[in-house]
Design a protein around this motif. Structure first.
Motif, PDB file in Angstrom:
ATOM      1  N   ARG A  66       0.764  -0.934  -0.008  1.00 27.34           N
ATOM      2  CA  ARG A  66      -0.096   0.001  -0.084  1.00 27.34           C
ATOM      3  C   ARG A  66       0.888   1.139   0.013  1.00 27.34           C
ATOM      4  N   ASP A  67       1.893   1.247   0.829  1.00 24.10           N
ATOM      5  CA  ASP A  67       2.776   2.491   1.221  1.00 24.10           C
ATOM      6  C   ASP A  67       3.536   2.759  -0.285  1.00 24.10           C
ATOM      7  N   ASP A  68       3.912   1.721  -0.961  1.00 26.02           N
ATOM      8  CA  ASP A  68       4.814   1.545  -2.321  1.00 26.02           C
ATOM      9  C   ASP A  68       3.624   2.275  -3.252  1.00 26.02           C
TER      10      ASP A  68
ATOM     11  N   VAL B 256      -4.385   6.436  -6.146  1.00 17.94           N
ATOM     12  CA  VAL B 256      -3.281   5.983  -6.981  1.00 17.94           C
ATOM     13  C   VAL B 256      -3.921   5.521  -7.994  1.00 17.94           C
ATOM     14  N   PHE B 257      -5.119   4.857  -8.225  1.00 23.29           N
ATOM     15  CA  PHE B 257      -5.793   4.398  -9.489  1.00 23.29           C
ATOM     16  C   PHE B 257      -6.083   5.680 -10.259  1.00 23.29           C
ATOM     17  N   LEU B 258      -6.583   6.749  -9.727  1.00 14.66           N
ATOM     18  CA  LEU B 258      -6.666   7.881 -10.725  1.00 14.66           C
ATOM     19  C   LEU B 258      -5.543   8.310 -11.354  1.00 14.66           C
ATOM     20  N   HIS B 259      -4.301   8.309 -10.567  1.00 17.62           N
ATOM     21  CA  HIS B 259      -3.142   8.729 -11.302  1.00 17.62           C
ATOM     22  C   HIS B 259      -2.657   8.036 -12.010  1.00 17.62           C
ATOM     23  N   LEU B 260      -2.879   6.736 -12.083  1.00 14.21           N
ATOM     24  CA  LEU B 260      -2.307   5.836 -13.004  1.00 14.21           C
ATOM     25  C   LEU B 260      -3.056   5.797 -14.070  1.00 14.21           C
ATOM     26  N   THR B 261      -4.572   5.750 -13.990  1.00 11.34           N
ATOM     27  CA  THR B 261      -5.224   5.651 -15.325  1.00 11.34           C
ATOM     28  C   THR B 261      -6.251   6.709 -15.676  1.00 11.34           C
ATOM     29  N   GLY B 262      -6.272   7.850 -14.838  1.00 14.66           N
ATOM     30  CA  GLY B 262      -6.992   8.898 -15.133  1.00 14.66           C
ATOM     31  C   GLY B 262      -8.502   8.805 -14.985  1.00 14.66           C
TER      32      GLY B 262
END
Ligand SMILES: Nc1ncnc2c1ncn2[C@@H]1O[C@H](COP(=O)(O)OP(=O)(O)OP(=O)(O)O)[C@@H](O)[C@H]1O
Ligand SMILES: [Mg+2]
Lengths: 321, 386
Positions: A228-230, A310-316
């Motif tokens: 999670r932290d990664d 994180v998901f938003l960051h990765l996939t928009g």
């Protein structure tokens, strides 16, 4: 946390290497690789249609891969491989139990398929019924069970034969909070026993709570993987800001994207989800810009970085239910 | 093997768990056997005569003569005899009144007869005539001898010697009606029992295929394959399970009809082999239905529809012997017709296993073809679901 050398070098229970699966023109799984060690709980987090169930079906040998390979407890998996399947306990996304048979009969049937017999089987069935809290309902047909009870039995069938790898495909979908908590607790207990667990979900709270490592999957590809932290570090500490309201036109998204501290903007019908660096200081500017662009705001919410960001960051895109 | 048995046993258990099957598989077939049996009347091929009149040599000789010709005879008073005749329970009523009885001693033989409306009545009438003319001849011979001074007792003894020493040309009276011949040797409930056995064995198998469809739809079939179970074991288990359902249904009707209605299944081992082969055909058909269709409702519809139509075409509802030529040819496309023929041979004509090999061969061919097709379809459907 330092681990003894012996544990660290314990061979992985599951190795997935470059697995690809197509359905016609659609590539449902596109080169997915990951591995799970004994006692480790690995989460596959992704939205509907991400390719979670397809990946799991390939691992369980129910579906052939077009490329790549899967090894379970050192044995090569595939639709033709029968023996290695004894290492796996599969809990399918859809309830796969016989409605006219009792909980005990369901467990006994699948236990026999695993080669269990006699008192070893009946003792283990009783033990699992106890574990699931179904001992007093062991006899009636399961079609009379509540949704949560069926879910629990569905899981019990998967772990009956002490598999080395337990695969759970969205086991808490459509379950009341009480049963959900019971399910999460039993999964936590299993990894303590040394079982390797592969857990798919699109609930980030479940992934955060249960999983030692998480793979974020979208459109058939593993976007990122780690603890999670990664994963949180990937967002470079951007916060998630949710603007709810109406009149969310393209010009609103465009205006927000133009702001310097805004990293991502995902527009839903009633909600805008943004990744904003230093959000507490910048939120006023975000709100003003959105209103100026014509959005009728009804609410603003700021949250600390989480797997959603994180998901938003990765996939928009936002990871919605 | 144990995996295959576990799958098969579970399928049979699921079939029996279904409450509605208790009525449709266990009660309904017996009700139908009973109803068809009552329609056929007591022993369809038996010929019955009722005799009215007080005790006399003529009455005694007539009864003996008729019984020797395989006619069932009973003595009744006039009123009840005529009533039974009207109800179709007898073919003929013979009135031996005092006048006729008295005339018998003087060589004059004759009785009054009332004929019923059954198909068998004219036949019985011919038999009565033949018995009476036999009596008349004999009385004439006795009278001729006594008139030449021979003592009556001596005359009768002499005539008896002649009859015993000369092997008299015996005229075996067969039913003139071909149909009658085909049904001779058949008990009241036999046709109903063998017909319903075939109808329900096939029907229950097809409707029972719903459990396979449900297992596929719920993903239990896929889950079975996630265990260390090969596709072959899965398919073998399903075939065996379908077979167990069919054979259970058939054997139940056999046992219950024999216990409740006294149906004689002839050479039991031969009957059981016919049932076994027919159950394999039913299992194959159930595999096809269970693998091809995707909803349990559709299976019930197709099962009942196909089950009834094939049973009707195959002679399970009304006897094949009543079918016109072209329908008989069509009937031979159904497994029911072949099993019907085999059962007819065993039940009515005392045939053994060796006599029904050709029917069994055709059934075996049908079973193999359907089981292979069903297995292939199930494999395909499982692969498609994955
Ligand atoms: N048998 C199939 N035939 C055709 N397309 C399929 C098949 N199975 C899955 N797909 C497609 O592959 C993609 C991935 O599906 P999959 O079921 O693996 O997603 P998922 O992550 O499990 O989604 P969910 O959260 O809804 O369960 C989807 O677009 C789906 O429509
Ligand atoms: Mg899924």
């Amino acid at each position: 946390m330092s681990q003894p050398a012996a544990v660290r070098s314990a061979p992985d229970v599951l190795v997935v290497d470059g697995v690809v699966r197509r359905f016609g023109d659609l590539t449902a799984v596109d080169g997915v690789s990951f591995h799970i060690a004994p006692g480790e709980t690995y989460g596959l987090l992704g939205p509907n249609g991400a390719g979670k169930t397809t990946t799991i079906s390939i691992i369980a040998g129910l579906l052939a891969a077009d490329a790549g390979e899967v090894t379970v407890a050192g044995e090569r998996m595939g639709p033709q491989a029968v023996a290695p399947k004894r290492h796996i306990g599969l809990v399918p996304q859809d309830l796969a139990i016989y409605p006219e048979l009792s909980a005990r009969e369901n467990l006994a049937f699948f236990g026999r398929l695993q080669g269990m017999r006699g008192s070893a089987l009946s003792d283990r069935v009783a033990e699992v019924l106890e574990l699931l809290g179904l001992s007093d309902r062991a006899k009636g047909p399961t079609k009379e069970f509540s949704g949560g009870m069926k879910r629990r039995l569905n899981i019990g069938i998967g772990l009956l034969h002490h598999p080395r790898l337990l695969i759970l495909d969205e086991p808490t979908v459509g379950v009341d909070p009480q049963s959900r908590n019971a399910i999460l607790e039993s999964v936590e207990a299993l990894s303590v026993e040394g079982m390797a667990v592969l857990y798919t979900t699109h609930y980030m709270e479940e992934a955060e709570r249960l999983c030692d490592r998480i793979g974020i999957i979208d459109s058939g590809t593993l976007q990122a993987e780690g603890t999670r932290d990664d994963l949180l570090r990937l967002t470079a500490e951007a916060d998630t800001v949710r603007l709810s309201g109406s009149a969310i036109g393209p010009e609103v998204s465009a205006a927000l994207r133009a702001l310097p501290h805004v990293e991502r903007v995902d527009a839903g019908p009633h909600e805008l989800t943004l990744l904003v660096h230093d959000a507490p200081a910048r939120v006023a500017e975000v709100v003003t810009t959105a209103s100026a662009a014509g959005m009728a705001l009804t609410g603003v919410e700021i949250s600390r970085p989480d797997l959603e960001s994180v998901f938003l960051h990765l996939t928009g895109r936002a990871l919605r239910d | 093997m144990s995996t295959v048995l576990a799958i098969a046993g579970t399928e049979l258990r699921r079939f029996l768990r279904d409450r509605s099957n208790i009525f449709f598989a266990l009660i309904l077939p017996l009700l139908l056997v009973l109803m068809i049996g009552l329609q056929f009347g007591e022993d369809a091929s038996a010929r019955r005569a009722l005799v009215v009149g007080t005790e006399s040599p003529l009455r005694a000789d007539l009864i003996t003569g008729l019984q020797e010709a395989d006619v069932r005879v009973a003595v009744r008073d006039r009123e009840s005899a005529l009533e039974q005749l009207a109800r179709g329970r007898a073919d003929i009523v013979l009135v031996v009144d005092d006048e006729a009885a008295a005339a018998y001693g003087s060589g004059d033989v004759g009785v009054e007869a009332v004929l019923g409306s059954q198909a068998t009545a004219p036949l019985v009438q011919r038999q009565v005539t033949s018995v009476l003319s036999g009596l008349q001849t004999r009385e004439g011979q006795v009278t001729a001898l006594t008139s030449r001074g021979v003592d009556r007792a001596l005359a009768e003894a002499t005539l008896d010697d002649v009859t015993a020493s000369s092997s008299a040309p015996t005229l075996v009276v067969r039913n003139l009606d071909e149909r009658e011949q085909q049904f001779s040797g058949m008990g009241q409930f036999d046709f109903g029992a063998s017909g319903q056995l075939l109808l329900f064995t096939f029907l229950s198998s097809l409707t029972g295929a719903a459990t396979l469809i449900q297992a596929r739809r719920l993903g239990v079939v896929s889950r079975t394959l996630a265990a260390p179970v090969s596709a072959f074991q899965l398919i073998a288990g399903q075939v065996l399970g379908r077979f167990a359902i069919a054979f259970f249904q058939g054997a139940y009707i056999m046992a219950a009809s024999s216990l409740l209605f006294g149906v004689d299944w002839g050479d039991l081992s031969a009957s059981l082999v016919v049932l076994l082969m027919f159950s394999l055909v039913s299992a194959g058909a159930a595999m096809v239905v269970g693998s091809l269709l995707d909803s349990e409702g559709a299976a019930a519809g197709v099962g009942i529809g196909l089950g009834l139509v094939l049973a009707a075409l195959g002679g399970s509802m009304s006897p094949l012997e009543f079918f016109p030529e072209t329908m008989r040819a069509v009937a031979n496309l159904t497994p029911h017709a072949w099993a019907y023929e085999a059962f007819a041979d065993i039940l009515r004509r005392g045939a053994g296993l060796g006599d029904v090999l050709s029917e069994l061969g055709v059934l075996a061919g049908m079973a193999i073809a359907l089981i292979l097709l069903g297995s292939w379809l199930l494999r395909r459907s499982v692969a498609r679901a994955m």
